[in-house]
Design a protein around this motif. Sequence first.
Motif, PDB file in Angstrom:
ATOM      1  N   ILE A  33       0.856  -1.176   0.000  1.00 27.32           N
ATOM      2  CA  ILE A  33       0.000   0.000   0.000  1.00 27.32           C
ATOM      3  C   ILE A  33       0.893   1.226   0.000  1.00 27.32           C
ATOM      4  O   ILE A  33       1.773   1.373   0.842  1.00 27.32           O
ATOM      5  CB  ILE A  33      -0.879   0.006   1.250  1.00 27.32           C
ATOM      6  CG1 ILE A  33      -1.789  -1.223   1.212  1.00 27.32           C
ATOM      7  CG2 ILE A  33      -1.708   1.266   1.330  1.00 27.32           C
ATOM      8  CD1 ILE A  33      -2.516  -1.446   2.499  1.00 27.32           C
ATOM      9  N   ASN A  34       0.681   2.100  -0.958  1.00 25.08           N
ATOM     10  CA  ASN A  34       1.443   3.335  -0.931  1.00 25.08           C
ATOM     11  C   ASN A  34       0.552   4.481  -1.356  1.00 25.08           C
ATOM     12  O   ASN A  34      -0.622   4.303  -1.643  1.00 25.08           O
ATOM     13  CB  ASN A  34       2.701   3.242  -1.806  1.00 25.08           C
ATOM     14  CG  ASN A  34       2.336   3.000  -3.239  1.00 25.08           C
ATOM     15  OD1 ASN A  34       1.285   3.421  -3.715  1.00 25.08           O
ATOM     16  ND2 ASN A  34       3.203   2.301  -3.931  1.00 25.08           N
ATOM     17  N   ASN A  35       1.141   5.635  -1.394  1.00 28.03           N
ATOM     18  CA  ASN A  35       0.381   6.869  -1.555  1.00 28.03           C
ATOM     19  C   ASN A  35      -0.551   6.929  -2.727  1.00 28.03           C
ATOM     20  O   ASN A  35      -1.621   7.509  -2.649  1.00 28.03           O
ATOM     21  CB  ASN A  35       1.373   8.018  -1.691  1.00 28.03           C
ATOM     22  CG  ASN A  35       1.282   8.887  -0.494  1.00 28.03           C
ATOM     23  OD1 ASN A  35       0.200   9.175  -0.026  1.00 28.03           O
ATOM     24  ND2 ASN A  35       2.423   9.295   0.025  1.00 28.03           N
ATOM     25  N   CYS A  36      -0.135   6.377  -3.850  1.00 28.77           N
ATOM     26  CA  CYS A  36      -0.972   6.550  -5.031  1.00 28.77           C
ATOM     27  C   CYS A  36      -2.016   5.470  -5.162  1.00 28.77           C
ATOM     28  O   CYS A  36      -2.806   5.447  -6.075  1.00 28.77           O
ATOM     29  CB  CYS A  36      -0.138   6.610  -6.306  1.00 28.77           C
ATOM     30  SG  CYS A  36       1.511   6.076  -6.024  1.00 28.77           S
ATOM     31  N   TRP A  37      -2.048   4.554  -4.242  1.00 28.21           N
ATOM     32  CA  TRP A  37      -2.954   3.432  -4.353  1.00 28.21           C
ATOM     33  C   TRP A  37      -4.269   3.761  -3.674  1.00 28.21           C
ATOM     34  O   TRP A  37      -4.377   4.696  -2.915  1.00 28.21           O
ATOM     35  CB  TRP A  37      -2.306   2.222  -3.684  1.00 28.21           C
ATOM     36  CG  TRP A  37      -2.721   0.936  -4.251  1.00 28.21           C
ATOM     37  CD1 TRP A  37      -2.535   0.481  -5.516  1.00 28.21           C
ATOM     38  CD2 TRP A  37      -3.446  -0.062  -3.572  1.00 28.21           C
ATOM     39  NE1 TRP A  37      -3.069  -0.759  -5.664  1.00 28.21           N
ATOM     40  CE2 TRP A  37      -3.651  -1.117  -4.474  1.00 28.21           C
ATOM     41  CE3 TRP A  37      -3.948  -0.201  -2.274  1.00 28.21           C
ATOM     42  CZ2 TRP A  37      -4.327  -2.279  -4.147  1.00 28.21           C
ATOM     43  CZ3 TRP A  37      -4.606  -1.361  -1.938  1.00 28.21           C
ATOM     44  CH2 TRP A  37      -4.799  -2.373  -2.879  1.00 28.21           C
ATOM     45  N   ARG A  38      -5.290   2.978  -3.912  1.00 23.83           N
ATOM     46  CA  ARG A  38      -6.566   3.168  -3.205  1.00 23.83           C
ATOM     47  C   ARG A  38      -6.332   3.066  -1.711  1.00 23.83           C
ATOM     48  O   ARG A  38      -5.534   2.269  -1.265  1.00 23.83           O
ATOM     49  CB  ARG A  38      -7.540   2.046  -3.557  1.00 23.83           C
ATOM     50  CG  ARG A  38      -8.086   2.038  -4.921  1.00 23.83           C
ATOM     51  CD  ARG A  38      -9.345   1.189  -4.949  1.00 23.83           C
ATOM     52  NE  ARG A  38      -9.213  -0.107  -4.311  1.00 23.83           N
ATOM     53  CZ  ARG A  38      -8.877  -1.222  -4.934  1.00 23.83           C
ATOM     54  NH1 ARG A  38      -8.594  -1.200  -6.208  1.00 23.83           N
ATOM     55  NH2 ARG A  38      -8.810  -2.363  -4.299  1.00 23.83           N
ATOM     56  N   ALA A  39      -7.112   3.794  -0.965  1.00 26.56           N
ATOM     57  CA  ALA A  39      -6.977   3.743   0.483  1.00 26.56           C
ATOM     58  C   ALA A  39      -7.328   2.359   0.996  1.00 26.56           C
ATOM     59  O   ALA A  39      -8.240   1.726   0.494  1.00 26.56           O
ATOM     60  CB  ALA A  39      -7.915   4.757   1.114  1.00 26.56           C
ATOM     61  N   PRO A  40      -6.605   1.862   1.972  1.00 26.77           N
ATOM     62  CA  PRO A  40      -6.906   0.525   2.490  1.00 26.77           C
ATOM     63  C   PRO A  40      -8.238   0.523   3.227  1.00 26.77           C
ATOM     64  O   PRO A  40      -8.455   1.331   4.105  1.00 26.77           O
ATOM     65  CB  PRO A  40      -5.756   0.253   3.465  1.00 26.77           C
ATOM     66  CG  PRO A  40      -5.220   1.574   3.818  1.00 26.77           C
ATOM     67  CD  PRO A  40      -5.462   2.479   2.672  1.00 26.77           C
ATOM     68  N   LYS A  41      -9.130  -0.360   2.803  1.00 32.41           N
ATOM     69  CA  LYS A  41     -10.387  -0.452   3.543  1.00 32.41           C
ATOM     70  C   LYS A  41     -10.335  -1.703   4.370  1.00 32.41           C
ATOM     71  O   LYS A  41      -9.906  -2.730   3.902  1.00 32.41           O
ATOM     72  CB  LYS A  41     -11.587  -0.624   2.613  1.00 32.41           C
ATOM     73  CG  LYS A  41     -11.613   0.244   1.435  1.00 32.41           C
ATOM     74  CD  LYS A  41     -12.886  -0.027   0.619  1.00 32.41           C
ATOM     75  CE  LYS A  41     -12.547   0.319  -0.782  1.00 32.41           C
ATOM     76  NZ  LYS A  41     -13.184   0.240  -1.852  1.00 32.41           N
ATOM     77  N   GLY A  42     -10.833  -1.616   5.559  1.00 35.19           N
ATOM     78  CA  GLY A  42     -10.933  -2.835   6.343  1.00 35.19           C
ATOM     79  C   GLY A  42      -9.570  -3.406   6.660  1.00 35.19           C
ATOM     80  O   GLY A  42      -8.587  -2.680   6.777  1.00 35.19           O
TER      81      GLY A  42
END
Lengths: 250, 291
Positions: free
Chosen positions: B42-51
């Motif tokens: 997970i990094n800045n340009c990726w979708r926000a982590p849900k759950g």
Amino acid sequence: MALAAEAFMTQLAAAEPWPENAALYQQLKDEQILLSDNASSLAVQAFLQMCNLPVRVVCRANAEYMSPSGKVPFIHVGNQVVSELGPIVQFVKAKGHSLSDGLDEVQKAEMKAYMELVNNMLLTAELYLQWCDDVTVEEVLEDVDQCCQALSQRLGTQPYFFNKQCKGLTFQYRRLVPKIRPTELDALVFGHLFTILTTQLTSDELSEKVKNYSNLIAFCRRIEQQYFEGHDKDSSSSATSRSAKRSLLR
Amino acid sequence: MAAPMELSCWGGGWGLPSVHPESLTVMAYAKFSGAPLTVNAINNCWRAPKGEVPILISEDTVISQPAKILNFLRKQKYNADYELSAKQGADTLAYIALLEEKLLPALLHTFWVEAENYCSVTKPWFASRIPFPLSLYLPGKMSREALNRILLTRGGPPLYSLTEVEAQIYRDAKECLNLLSKRLGTSQFFFGNRPSTLDAFVFGFLAPLYKVCFPRVQLQEHLKQLPNLCRFCDDILSCYFRLAVSDPALIISLQMDDNLRKSPQHPPRKLTTLKLAAGGEESSPLNRLSP
């Protein structure tokens, strides 16, 4: 407990031998006590029996409030009060009695791990069944099954979970054989499994899961016979007096 | 052939492929069992982590929680426990329970609750990998969840103050580390010569504690006094997360300087001459170390 308080308690404990009038307090048997508390109480009773330390079981409606930690059971020994299996094992050890002294370090690690497993899975299941609906009951039952499977595999065909031979001989199957003693893990497992098997619940699913494992049932029966039968003097508080009324361990 | 599988999880630093225990456990298991996972940090340009993180995505199936992910991998025939006996399988369950009850609270505390550690290391690290404006909110939420988990499981009477709870959980964690060390002894892995599920869990929990540089390090100090556990982590890092080497001298030379490890801007040196047969994706988590 804070470190200093614990060290102090250990010193106090070591000072006196186990008295004759030690008492174990729990809630009232049939009307009040919860499944999980009953299992915990039975585990402590089994442990003390295995150590050969006499204790009488006293049922009081306000047991939780008398307990120093709010948890039952607790024991009143001399002028000290100790609650829950972990601290009680330490307390008894300070008085010079231990079931797991003969184990080597790796076995002690294993024993602690299995005790956590039992606490994690079986205790959670008991608490769950007492308080919640059957919405995620399948998950809970699966956890219980996994735990029982692990215990069953670990126990195998042996009499106890750790079969360290200790001093002395005993007469068994018509000959003298070295004595094998149980440990606190056996007491804990017995407390929980026996409670699950013998308590009437709204559904039998939990006890059915345990009944799938015949060696666990034989284990409970063996401990019951060895450590609880013959101590039935006080019928209102004995753990196994109830078993006489139920079709236990079929 | 199984459908392609993608794992989204927290990224790495300090020489680790991931600093998050659950993510690291799943990554280690995948390496041990040979499961071909594409790892997306997970990094800045990726979708926000849900759950919950880590999450495994395979075609339409989405699975979270390490135990469930590992079960799924086993069903796809990626089974690292194939050679274990029934008793060893039972022991695995028991030791995992021990880790979760006795070690995890202190681990959570070291990362998320201990104020100096959280403010100077954990929060900046996670915030830099979460897109704005969630980066302002999510780390705080993770910290509160960690504290709740600790208090819920360990904060009952007779421990009423946070300091008493803290003292107790660190004591339990140190005892747990001692027990693990005794159980491991001089073996390479917990069950013989091949790593299994238990090794994945122990590695996942221990490696972040071992490698991440915190200002408050009492548990790390304790771990460093148990050389067989440190050797266990280093072996797995060098054998499964970098190119494998058969020469022990080269293994030692791969152990990087502590200073270099501190900074995630310096990816470890890659030996291009020696390649592990099944190790195509070793390079991908390492590539993400550079900004």
